[in-house]
Scaffold this active site. Structure first.
Site, PDB file in Angstrom:
ATOM      1  N   ASP A   1       0.814  -1.218   0.000  1.00 23.47           N
ATOM      2  CA  ASP A   1       0.000   0.000   0.000  1.00 23.47           C
ATOM      3  C   ASP A   1       0.851   1.272   0.000  1.00 23.47           C
ATOM      4  O   ASP A   1       1.937   1.295   0.565  1.00 23.47           O
ATOM      5  CB  ASP A   1      -0.898  -0.015   1.246  1.00 23.47           C
ATOM      6  CG  ASP A   1      -2.041   0.972   1.140  1.00 23.47           C
ATOM      7  OD1 ASP A   1      -2.298   1.492   0.050  1.00 23.47           O
ATOM      8  OD2 ASP A   1      -2.673   1.229   2.179  1.00 23.47           O
TER       9      ASP A   1
ATOM     10  N   HIS B   1       2.441   3.044  -9.138  1.00 28.22           N
ATOM     11  CA  HIS B   1       2.290   1.592  -9.317  1.00 28.22           C
ATOM     12  C   HIS B   1       3.521   0.992 -10.003  1.00 28.22           C
ATOM     13  O   HIS B   1       3.922  -0.130  -9.689  1.00 28.22           O
ATOM     14  CB  HIS B   1       1.015   1.280 -10.109  1.00 28.22           C
ATOM     15  CG  HIS B   1      -0.235   1.668  -9.367  1.00 28.22           C
ATOM     16  ND1 HIS B   1      -0.435   1.348  -8.042  1.00 28.22           N
ATOM     17  CD2 HIS B   1      -1.337   2.370  -9.749  1.00 28.22           C
ATOM     18  CE1 HIS B   1      -1.599   1.832  -7.644  1.00 28.22           C
ATOM     19  NE2 HIS B   1      -2.171   2.461  -8.665  1.00 28.22           N
TER      20      HIS B   1
ATOM     21  N   LEU C   1      11.341 -19.904  -3.213  1.00 32.49           N
ATOM     22  CA  LEU C   1      10.174 -19.213  -2.647  1.00 32.49           C
ATOM     23  C   LEU C   1       8.881 -19.585  -3.374  1.00 32.49           C
ATOM     24  O   LEU C   1       8.845 -19.633  -4.605  1.00 32.49           O
ATOM     25  CB  LEU C   1      10.417 -17.700  -2.793  1.00 32.49           C
ATOM     26  CG  LEU C   1       9.266 -16.792  -2.355  1.00 32.49           C
ATOM     27  CD1 LEU C   1       9.147 -16.772  -0.835  1.00 32.49           C
ATOM     28  CD2 LEU C   1       9.471 -15.371  -2.875  1.00 32.49           C
TER      29      LEU C   1
HETATM   30  C1  FPP Z   1      -2.139   0.058  -3.224  1.00 38.45           C
HETATM   31  O1  FPP Z   1      -1.634   1.396  -3.208  1.00 38.45           O
HETATM   32  C2  FPP Z   1      -1.634  -0.633  -4.410  1.00 38.45           C
HETATM   33  C3  FPP Z   1      -2.409  -1.258  -5.358  1.00 38.45           C
HETATM   34  C4  FPP Z   1      -3.877  -1.316  -5.279  1.00 38.45           C
HETATM   35  C5  FPP Z   1      -1.795  -1.873  -6.552  1.00 38.45           C
HETATM   36  C6  FPP Z   1      -0.570  -2.707  -6.272  1.00 38.45           C
HETATM   37  C7  FPP Z   1       0.055  -3.041  -7.546  1.00 38.45           C
HETATM   38  C8  FPP Z   1       1.399  -3.113  -7.765  1.00 38.45           C
HETATM   39  C9  FPP Z   1       2.418  -2.923  -6.696  1.00 38.45           C
HETATM   40  C10 FPP Z   1       1.931  -3.363  -9.141  1.00 38.45           C
HETATM   41  C11 FPP Z   1       1.520  -4.661  -9.810  1.00 38.45           C
HETATM   42  C12 FPP Z   1       1.887  -5.893  -9.118  1.00 38.45           C
HETATM   43  C13 FPP Z   1       2.568  -6.959  -9.626  1.00 38.45           C
HETATM   44  C14 FPP Z   1       2.437  -8.244  -8.894  1.00 38.45           C
HETATM   45  C15 FPP Z   1       3.462  -6.916 -10.802  1.00 38.45           C
HETATM   46  P1  FPP Z   1      -2.657   2.583  -3.432  1.00 38.45           P
HETATM   47  O2  FPP Z   1      -2.791   2.819  -4.885  1.00 38.45           O
HETATM   48  O3  FPP Z   1      -3.951   2.282  -2.738  1.00 38.45           O
HETATM   49  O4  FPP Z   1      -1.893   3.759  -2.739  1.00 38.45           O
HETATM   50  P2  FPP Z   1      -2.552   4.970  -1.937  1.00 38.45           P
HETATM   51  O5  FPP Z   1      -3.290   4.355  -0.758  1.00 38.45           O
HETATM   52  O6  FPP Z   1      -1.367   5.765  -1.509  1.00 38.45           O
HETATM   53  O7  FPP Z   1      -3.465   5.697  -2.882  1.00 38.45           O
END
Ligand code: FPP
Length: 238
Positions: A23, A40, A133
């Site tokens: 997050d 992201h 892993l």
């Molecule tokens: C949460 O941060 C993150 C997500 C909902 C997306 C996570 C995706 C990735 C890390 C990239 C893709 C993954 C792989 C496995 C290649 P947020 O967007 O909610 O952040 P915020 O709370 O600061 O808005």
């Protein structure tokens, strides 16, 4: 039990299964006046670095939350961007094959793009023999949705209500056959589970931090594991 680190006076134990809520990507981008998509992309790099590090230190299971059943509510452009990053990761099969990482996807994949589903199946097949892993990527995953899915299977099999056990439900989850997570890490200053592994984490230990996911380093994981070693896990006993 695997040993994580030995200092001159203590031996630190490695949890068997660590689960991470990745997050803070959006806030990381906002702090830099960048679009959320840049957050992201940075989060995806951190994910690869942390997975590689977990494999290196001998962790058995890592589960990461990449996309929840609730994340469809985000603007289409952002959803498409996360899916694009995910697809690029799947296409880059070298990243796990060379590293002996076994990949598994948890969640309801039926709602995903067909090409992504095909790549997911291919990655799972190609990495099935890896002995390093075991990496679970939660995609279109929701803990409640997973339990509903399990209950539907039990009903469809015509199992008598009196015969239903906790183990039977565990065996119907996407994580069937895997040990429950011992340790759940959530960076970004939020203190909630967000529908993540809600059945499996009944006895997990939690670790929260203000670090935003793209800034999360292997040294932060070390610190979390050191804290884990100070916990006294009693599993309801004394
Ligand atoms: C949460 O941060 C993150 C997500 C909902 C997306 C996570 C995706 C990735 C890390 C990239 C893709 C993954 C792989 C496995 C290649 P947020 O967007 O909610 O952040 P915020 O709370 O600061 O808005």
């Amino acid at each position: 039990m695997a040993i994580f680190k030995k200092t001159k006076d203590v031996e630190l134990v490695l949890p068997t299964h660590i689960a991470i809520i990745m997050d803070g990507n959006g806030r990381w981008a906002k702090n830099r006046a960048l679009p959320r998509t840049a957050g992201h992309a940075a989060g995806s790099k951190t994910f690869k670095d942390i997975a590689r590090y977990c494999n290196k230190i001998g962790l058995k299971y890592l589960t990461v939350y990449a996309f929840s059943t609730e994340n469809w509510k985000r603007p289409k452009e952002e959803v498409d961007n996360i899916m694009k990053i995910f697809k690029e990761y799947l296409e880059d099969t070298k990243s796990f094959k060379d590293e002996n990482i076994q990949l598994q996807f948890i969640g309801d994949r039926s709602a995903l793009d067909e090409e992504i589903q095909r790549l997911m199946a291919e990655c799972e097949k190609e990495s099935a023999g890896s002995t390093g892993l075991h990496l679970n990527i939660a995609i279109n995953y929701g803990g409640r949705d997973e339990i509903v899915h399990a209950v539907k299977q039990i009903v469809a099999e015509g199992i008598d209500a009196n015969d239903i056990t906790e183990q039977m439900i565990s065996d119907k989850l996407y994580t069937s056959g895997q040990p429950d997570p011992d340790f759940i890490i959530r960076p970004s200053g939020e203190y909630r589970l967000s529908n993540y592994l809600i059945w499996q984490s009944a006895y997990a230990e939690y670790w929260f931090s203000d670090i935003l996911w793209p800034d999360f380093k292997p040294s932060d994981l070390d610190k979390a594991i050191e804290d884990y070693n100070k916990r006294n896990r009693r599993f309801g006993g004394v």
